[in-house]
Design a protein around this motif. Structure first.
Motif, PDB file in Angstrom:
ATOM      1  N   THR A   1      23.210  24.747  -0.878  1.00  0.00           N
ATOM      2  CA  THR A   1      22.089  24.480   0.022  1.00  0.00           C
ATOM      3  C   THR A   1      22.050  23.006   0.377  1.00  0.00           C
ATOM      4  N   GLY A   2      21.388  22.710   1.483  1.00  0.00           N
ATOM      5  CA  GLY A   2      21.261  21.330   1.931  1.00  0.00           C
ATOM      6  C   GLY A   2      20.133  20.627   1.210  1.00  0.00           C
ATOM      7  N   PRO A   3      19.804  19.447   1.685  1.00  0.00           N
ATOM      8  CA  PRO A   3      18.712  18.706   1.049  1.00  0.00           C
ATOM      9  C   PRO A   3      17.382  19.433   1.238  1.00  0.00           C
ATOM     10  N   GLY A   4      16.461  19.146   0.337  1.00  0.00           N
ATOM     11  CA  GLY A   4      15.118  19.706   0.446  1.00  0.00           C
ATOM     12  C   GLY A   4      14.362  19.026   1.564  1.00  0.00           C
ATOM     13  N   PRO A   5      13.084  19.334   1.682  1.00  0.00           N
ATOM     14  CA  PRO A   5      12.286  18.695   2.734  1.00  0.00           C
ATOM     15  C   PRO A   5      12.085  17.206   2.458  1.00  0.00           C
TER      16      PRO A   5
ATOM     17  N   ALA B   1       6.124  20.547   1.282  1.00  0.00           N
ATOM     18  CA  ALA B   1       6.970  19.395   0.984  1.00  0.00           C
ATOM     19  C   ALA B   1       6.412  18.701  -0.254  1.00  0.00           C
ATOM     20  N   PRO B   2       7.262  18.049  -1.021  1.00  0.00           N
ATOM     21  CA  PRO B   2       6.759  17.331  -2.191  1.00  0.00           C
ATOM     22  C   PRO B   2       5.931  16.111  -1.780  1.00  0.00           C
ATOM     23  N   VAL B   3       4.791  15.961  -2.419  1.00  0.00           N
ATOM     24  CA  VAL B   3       3.870  14.864  -2.135  1.00  0.00           C
ATOM     25  C   VAL B   3       3.512  14.207  -3.456  1.00  0.00           C
ATOM     26  N   ALA B   4       3.592  12.882  -3.506  1.00  0.00           N
ATOM     27  CA  ALA B   4       3.210  12.161  -4.718  1.00  0.00           C
ATOM     28  C   ALA B   4       2.237  11.051  -4.352  1.00  0.00           C
ATOM     29  N   ALA B   5       1.259  10.867  -5.217  1.00  0.00           N
ATOM     30  CA  ALA B   5       0.279   9.795  -5.053  1.00  0.00           C
ATOM     31  C   ALA B   5       0.688   8.622  -5.938  1.00  0.00           C
ATOM     32  N   ALA B   6       0.652   7.421  -5.381  1.00  0.00           N
ATOM     33  CA  ALA B   6       0.970   6.205  -6.126  1.00  0.00           C
ATOM     34  C   ALA B   6      -0.177   5.234  -5.886  1.00  0.00           C
ATOM     35  N   GLY B   7      -1.229   5.391  -6.657  1.00  0.00           N
ATOM     36  CA  GLY B   7      -2.408   4.567  -6.438  1.00  0.00           C
ATOM     37  C   GLY B   7      -2.823   3.805  -7.667  1.00  0.00           C
ATOM     38  N   GLY B   8      -3.382   2.642  -7.431  1.00  0.00           N
ATOM     39  CA  GLY B   8      -3.928   1.833  -8.508  1.00  0.00           C
ATOM     40  C   GLY B   8      -2.865   1.205  -9.386  1.00  0.00           C
ATOM     41  N   THR B   9      -3.332   0.555 -10.431  1.00  0.00           N
ATOM     42  CA  THR B   9      -2.431  -0.118 -11.368  1.00  0.00           C
ATOM     43  C   THR B   9      -2.232   0.750 -12.611  1.00  0.00           C
ATOM     44  N   ALA B  10      -1.273   0.378 -13.422  1.00  0.00           N
ATOM     45  CA  ALA B  10      -0.957   1.146 -14.632  1.00  0.00           C
ATOM     46  C   ALA B  10      -2.140   1.203 -15.596  1.00  0.00           C
ATOM     47  N   ASP B  11      -2.989   0.183 -15.564  1.00  0.00           N
ATOM     48  CA  ASP B  11      -4.135   0.159 -16.480  1.00  0.00           C
ATOM     49  C   ASP B  11      -5.422   0.677 -15.827  1.00  0.00           C
ATOM     50  N   GLY B  12      -5.282   1.364 -14.682  1.00  0.00           N
ATOM     51  CA  GLY B  12      -6.421   2.038 -14.068  1.00  0.00           C
ATOM     52  C   GLY B  12      -7.286   1.199 -13.150  1.00  0.00           C
TER      53      GLY B  12
ATOM     54  N   ALA C   1       8.475   7.818  -5.466  1.00  0.00           N
ATOM     55  CA  ALA C   1       9.535   8.047  -4.477  1.00  0.00           C
ATOM     56  C   ALA C   1      10.698   8.821  -5.100  1.00  0.00           C
ATOM     57  N   ARG C   2      11.064   8.496  -6.316  1.00  0.00           N
ATOM     58  CA  ARG C   2      12.134   9.247  -6.997  1.00  0.00           C
ATOM     59  C   ARG C   2      11.708  10.699  -7.221  1.00  0.00           C
ATOM     60  N   GLU C   3      10.436  10.889  -7.554  1.00  0.00           N
ATOM     61  CA  GLU C   3       9.907  12.231  -7.830  1.00  0.00           C
ATOM     62  C   GLU C   3      10.016  13.149  -6.617  1.00  0.00           C
ATOM     63  N   VAL C   4       9.759  12.646  -5.425  1.00  0.00           N
ATOM     64  CA  VAL C   4       9.735  13.491  -4.225  1.00  0.00           C
ATOM     65  C   VAL C   4      11.051  13.501  -3.455  1.00  0.00           C
ATOM     66  N   ASP C   5      12.006  12.693  -3.872  1.00  0.00           N
ATOM     67  CA  ASP C   5      13.265  12.576  -3.137  1.00  0.00           C
ATOM     68  C   ASP C   5      14.140  13.805  -3.360  1.00  0.00           C
ATOM     69  N   GLY C   6      14.302  14.576  -2.300  1.00  0.00           N
ATOM     70  CA  GLY C   6      15.159  15.751  -2.357  1.00  0.00           C
ATOM     71  C   GLY C   6      16.418  15.589  -1.535  1.00  0.00           C
ATOM     72  N   GLY C   7      16.671  14.375  -1.049  1.00  0.00           N
ATOM     73  CA  GLY C   7      17.870  14.107  -0.282  1.00  0.00           C
ATOM     74  C   GLY C   7      17.676  14.026   1.216  1.00  0.00           C
ATOM     75  N   ALA C   8      16.499  14.396   1.716  1.00  0.00           N
ATOM     76  CA  ALA C   8      16.247  14.367   3.167  1.00  0.00           C
ATOM     77  C   ALA C   8      15.493  13.117   3.592  1.00  0.00           C
ATOM     78  N   GLY C   9      15.154  12.266   2.645  1.00  0.00           N
ATOM     79  CA  GLY C   9      14.420  11.049   2.944  1.00  0.00           C
ATOM     80  C   GLY C   9      13.033  11.077   2.346  1.00  0.00           C
TER      81      GLY C   9
ATOM     82  N   GLU D   1      17.575   6.182  -1.031  1.00  0.00           N
ATOM     83  CA  GLU D   1      18.186   6.070   0.285  1.00  0.00           C
ATOM     84  C   GLU D   1      17.351   6.863   1.285  1.00  0.00           C
ATOM     85  N   GLN D   2      17.266   6.383   2.489  1.00  0.00           N
ATOM     86  CA  GLN D   2      16.484   6.991   3.560  1.00  0.00           C
ATOM     87  C   GLN D   2      14.984   6.973   3.278  1.00  0.00           C
TER      88      GLN D   2
END
Length: 135
Positions: free
Chosen positions: A2-6, A36-47, A60-68, A93-94
């Motif tokens: 199969t090709g890349p994910g969404p 499509a995979p969606v990830a939230a990246a909010g706030g700092t590590a200490d809340g 970004a690594r979590e949602v990367d399926g190869g399509a960008g 990449e992408q």
């Protein structure tokens, strides 16, 4: 084989709650089929309020399926942090910072990505949200 994910979507906000809430809204409005995979990246590590480069990279690594990966940022330092990560080649990449309104753009990006649109079309759909009129 199969090709890349969404295309993956990352929502970068100064607030973890805002990022998570916008992600939930976008997922809910795009529901009805595969999402499509969606990830939230909010706030700092200490809340606290702020922007955390490590959180953005992990999302970004979590949602990367190869399509960008389309990254939408709320304002100020979140935009600057994403730009710096792109310049430093710290994102998959992408990966692309999308110039779009945060809430409306996120919904449009998730809908487009969930429909299988390529990265350029996801970016265009999100950017088109600037023209949504509320009158």
């Amino acid at each position: 084989m199969t090709g890349p994910g969404p295309v993956g979507i990352v929502l970068v906000s100064h607030s973890a709650e805002v990022a998570e809430s916008v992600a939930a809204l976008a997922r809910g409005l795009a529901a009805g089929g595969p999402l499509a995979p969606v990830a939230a990246a909010g706030g700092t590590a200490d809340g606290r309020l702020g922007t955390d480069a490590e959180r953005i990279m992990a999302a970004a690594r979590e949602v990367d399926g190869g399509a960008g990966v389309a990254l939408l940022a709320d304002l100020g330092s979140s935009v600057l942090t994403v730009k710096a990560l792109l310049v430093e080649d710290e994102l998959p990449e992408q990966s692309r910072l999308v110039d779009a309104p945060f809430v409306e753009g996120a919904v449009a990006a998730v809908v487009a990505a969930s429909a299988g649109a390529p990265l350029a079309a996801v970016e265009a759909a999100a950017a088109e949200a600037y023209s949504y009129r509320k009158h």
